[in-house]
Structure formats: C-alpha cells, structure tokens
Enzyme design. Structure first.
Site, PDB file in Angstrom:
ATOM      1  N   ASN A   1       0.839  -1.190   0.000  1.00 40.51           N
ATOM      2  CA  ASN A   1       0.000   0.000   0.000  1.00 40.51           C
ATOM      3  C   ASN A   1       0.879   1.247   0.000  1.00 40.51           C
ATOM      4  O   ASN A   1       2.113   1.145  -0.057  1.00 40.51           O
ATOM      5  CB  ASN A   1      -0.962  -0.010   1.191  1.00 40.51           C
TER       6      ASN A   1
ATOM      7  N   ASP B   1      -4.576  -6.189   4.429  1.00 37.72           N
ATOM      8  CA  ASP B   1      -5.667  -7.059   4.884  1.00 37.72           C
ATOM      9  C   ASP B   1      -5.615  -8.438   4.239  1.00 37.72           C
ATOM     10  O   ASP B   1      -6.144  -9.411   4.790  1.00 37.72           O
ATOM     11  CB  ASP B   1      -7.021  -6.411   4.575  1.00 37.72           C
TER      12      ASP B   1
ATOM     13  N   LYS C   1       9.197 -16.396 -10.990  1.00 40.24           N
ATOM     14  CA  LYS C   1       8.470 -15.265 -11.552  1.00 40.24           C
ATOM     15  C   LYS C   1       7.368 -15.744 -12.503  1.00 40.24           C
ATOM     16  O   LYS C   1       7.608 -16.594 -13.377  1.00 40.24           O
ATOM     17  CB  LYS C   1       9.442 -14.346 -12.297  1.00 40.24           C
TER      18      LYS C   1
ATOM     19  N   PHE D   1      -5.108   3.067  14.666  1.00 42.00           N
ATOM     20  CA  PHE D   1      -5.330   4.071  13.630  1.00 42.00           C
ATOM     21  C   PHE D   1      -6.383   3.562  12.656  1.00 42.00           C
ATOM     22  O   PHE D   1      -6.480   2.357  12.413  1.00 42.00           O
ATOM     23  CB  PHE D   1      -4.030   4.360  12.873  1.00 42.00           C
TER      24      PHE D   1
ATOM     25  N   LYS E   1     -14.497   0.311  15.087  1.00 37.77           N
ATOM     26  CA  LYS E   1     -13.218  -0.390  15.160  1.00 37.77           C
ATOM     27  C   LYS E   1     -12.659  -0.359  16.572  1.00 37.77           C
ATOM     28  O   LYS E   1     -12.105  -1.358  17.065  1.00 37.77           O
ATOM     29  CB  LYS E   1     -12.221   0.241  14.175  1.00 37.77           C
TER      30      LYS E   1
ATOM     31  N   LYS F   1     -12.136  -3.935  18.546  1.00 40.59           N
ATOM     32  CA  LYS F   1     -10.761  -4.393  18.781  1.00 40.59           C
ATOM     33  C   LYS F   1     -10.243  -4.005  20.159  1.00 40.59           C
ATOM     34  O   LYS F   1      -9.056  -4.131  20.437  1.00 40.59           O
ATOM     35  CB  LYS F   1      -9.849  -3.872  17.670  1.00 40.59           C
TER      36      LYS F   1
END
Length: 399
Positions: free
Chosen positions: A208, A277, A287, A324, A338, A342
């Site tokens: 990301n 995720d 490859k 976060f 969240k 959690k």
C-alpha cells in the site's frame, strides 16, 4: 522541530571540529531560534568569527572587555538563554566548566547560565579517555549538565577511536530533545509503522501507499519525551529516529510476530502501520510469466492476521492501546466501531485522499476518539505536532 522564540547559546572552542558548528548554527536558525555564539580565541584559528556573525545575525562574544561582548553582555546572554550548547568542547573547556573557572567570554557566560546545558566533547581518543577528563565529565553530569558522547572513527590526528564530534543533525536532534518534558520516562512505547508487503512471486508483491512518516514521528516524539521506544517497521525509506530500537519486518506475519514478541515489555502500544488485509493464498517459487496467459489473470487471496485485534485480546489492564483508522467515508462510524470491536483505548482516525493529509504527506488532519466518549478534532498540522498531540492524550490517560 520549531524553535520560534527560543534563545540558544552556542559555545565554540578550539578544536578542528569547529567547522561543523557552522552547519549546527544553520539548523538552529532554520528552526527559528535566536542564536548567540561565543568563541574562544583558539576557536577563531579554525573558523573566523565573521562566519558566525553573518549566519547568527548577532555579534559573536569573544572578549569580556572589548567590542560587543564587553560590559555585562555575558550576564544578559546567560539569563535569557533557553539552552546552551558547547560544541566542540575541548578538554580544556570541560576542565574549566567542571571547576567553575571563568577566564574568557565563553566560560564566564556559562557560569551565568540557568538553562539546560548540552556539552559535546571532541578531542584525541587518548585525551578523551584520560581519567582526569572522564572525572570532569562525571562531575558535570552530577550537576545536571547533559553530555553527548562523541562518535568513534578516524580522527584529525590520524588515530582511530572515540573523540569525533557527532554530525550537526544529531547534535541538533539531541539539543531539541532537551526542550521536551520527560512525561514518558520509565515507560516503554511499542509503535508499528509503514506498510507490509505480501509476496506474489520472487519479484512481485502486494502493498500500500504508507510512507511510515506518522509512525516514525510518534516513535521519535515518544523518545524525546523520555520513553524507551521499540519501533516495528515495514519497508520504508526513512532513517530510524535517534534513540529508538527499530525492528525491520516485511510481511504481516512478520509484523505480527515482532509485535507480539515485544508486547509484554510495553506500557503503551500505538499501532500506526498500514497492514495489508489480504495476501496471496500461495507464493509462486518463480516469476510468473505473462507469455502463455490470455486476458485477465486470477490471483487468489486470503485474509491476513488481525494484529490489532490480537493485541486487544492479549493486552493487560495496565497497558494502553492506540489504533489508527484510515477511511474514505463515514469516519466516525467506522472509527468508533473499530475501537469497540478491537478493544482499543483510543483510535486516531483520518480521511485519506485529502490534500496535505494521510499517506506520504508531511502533514496530517486527524480526530482522536477515546473509550470514554471524548472526541478531539485536531487541525491540519505537521505529523510531528500530531504525534505530540496524540502522546499528550495518552499521557493524560495513563501517567
């Protein structure tokens, strides 16, 4: 760090490393500080006073009896200084300061100092290790003066060992740290930062846009406030903050193991990392070639471990957990959900994609949500300031 309104006294003594203090002065000025430089006569053999006068925009203190340093200027400088830095500090200067000898503008001004003092020894290795020099340094430390250990390496005298003046950016960082209250002293802060990478084959991966800047800012801020900091970092192009222990990882599984391994040591856990995720169900040994494939290629994914949820389940009652949430919509709904799901004590949430906020930016715009229902909407500011605002909230809750 912003030093607007701060008055810095920079003492330069007669060592070859005096040239490094030109850059140190520039860093202080760039941060907004007002800097007054005092030089010993020996220091002027290495760098001319005019250089420091031009860059500091203040007269250089050279003599108690002549020029701009005459009269009671040393008393005035001493009384208004917020920080004093002596770099390089020779054995001669260290000995004088340790025993209260004031025979020039620099040492006399130092006797009038009531602010924090940072001394940066720099000299030949044998001189630095001499028992008399070490006892003088010990004596200065006993009186509350901060000593910055010299670096090791090849010295100007062509010997090798301890005695090199640290680089200006390092001295600047350690000097700035003295401005912070040590409200996290004796606390261990565990921080995760950066992205994770999930391999597809030996040359490709899923990741990301996280740069790690927010997590690194929090780790650096916590260290400056006295904490022992463990930083578990995905792959980023950032140097670790000074004084922080960095554990480098790649995948989610590696970050999971590193975070859980350090969990028992931590008083405060701040999970900033943007953990992927999903990961490929299988990693190809070689490859993947596009030859022979037609049109779309299917990549089968499976869910990664939920690091934050695992920590929430394992954390002790005396541990404080911050998560976060980077969202694209419905910020408060997702963030609070969240936090509850959690078992977080606080969640820091922001909308990604806005100008100047989120991934890769040097600034951020966040909201803090806590378990007791408090919501703090912070303005857009640098990630360093956001880091301290988050730690302020943590300190209020746990210290």
């Amino acid at each position: 760090m912003t030093l607007n309104g701060k008055h810095i006294f920079l003492g330069v003594t007669g060592g070859i490393a005096a040239y490094k203090c030109v850059e140190l002065l520039r860093l202080f000025k760039k941060a907004g500080a007002d800097v007054v430089v005092a030089m010993t006569r020996a220091a002027t053999r290495f760098v001319g006073p005019a250089t420091f006068e031009v860059l500091s925009e203040n007269p250089v203190l050279l003599d108690l009896w002549e020029g701009p340093g005459s009269g009671v200027a040393h008393i005035e400088v001493g009384s208004r200084s917020d920080l004093a830095v002596i770099a390089p500090a020779t054995a001669n200067c260290i000995g004088k300061l340790a025993h209260g000898i004031a025979d020039d503008a620099l040492t006399t001004t130092m006797l009038a100092m009531t602010c924090p003092v940072l001394i940066c020894p720099s000299m030949n290795t044998d001189m630095y290790q001499n028992i008399r020099v070490q006892k003088n340094l010990d004596l200065l430390e006993e009186t509350g003066i901060h000593i910055l250990d010299p670096d090791s390496g090849v010295l100007a005298c062509r010997t090798s060992g301890a005695g090199r003046l640290p680089e200006p950016w390092f001295i600047f960082d350690r000097a700035c740290a003295l401005f912070y209250k040590k409200d996290l002293k004796a606390k261990t802060v565990l921080v995760s930062a950066g992205p994770t990478v999930e391999p597809i084959d030996p040359v490709r991966f899923i990741s990301n846009h996280s740069s790690g800047k927010m997590g690194y800012a929090i780790a650096g801020a916590a260290e400056k406030r006295g904490a022992n900091v463990i930083l578990v970092s995905g792959p980023v192009s950032l140097d670790p903050p000074v004084g922080v222990t960095r554990v480098s990882v790649g995948s989610c599984d590696q970050m999971y193991d590193a975070m859980l391994e350090s969990l028992d040591q931590a008083d405060i856990i701040i999970k900033v990392a943007a953990v992927g995720d999903f990961k490929p169900v299988s990693v190809q040994a070689h490859k993947i070639k596009k030859s022979g494939t037609q049109g779309a290629v299917t990549l089968e994914l499976t869910q990664n471990k939920d690091i934050l949820k695992a920590i929430g389940l394992k954390k002790r009652k005396n541990q404080y957990l911050v998560g976060f949430a980077a969202e694209t919509r419905d910020l408060e709904t997702y963030a609070v959900g969240k936090m509850e799901k959690k078992q977080l004590d606080m969640i820091v949430a922001n909308i990604v994609g806005k100008s100047g906020s989120g991934f890769k930016a040097d600034t951020n715009k966040v909201k803090l949500f806590t378990r007791d229902g408090q919501v703090t909407d912070l303005p857009l500011m640098t990630k360093e300031k956001v880091a301290h605002a988050i730690l302020d909230a943590v300190v209020q809750a746990v210290v």
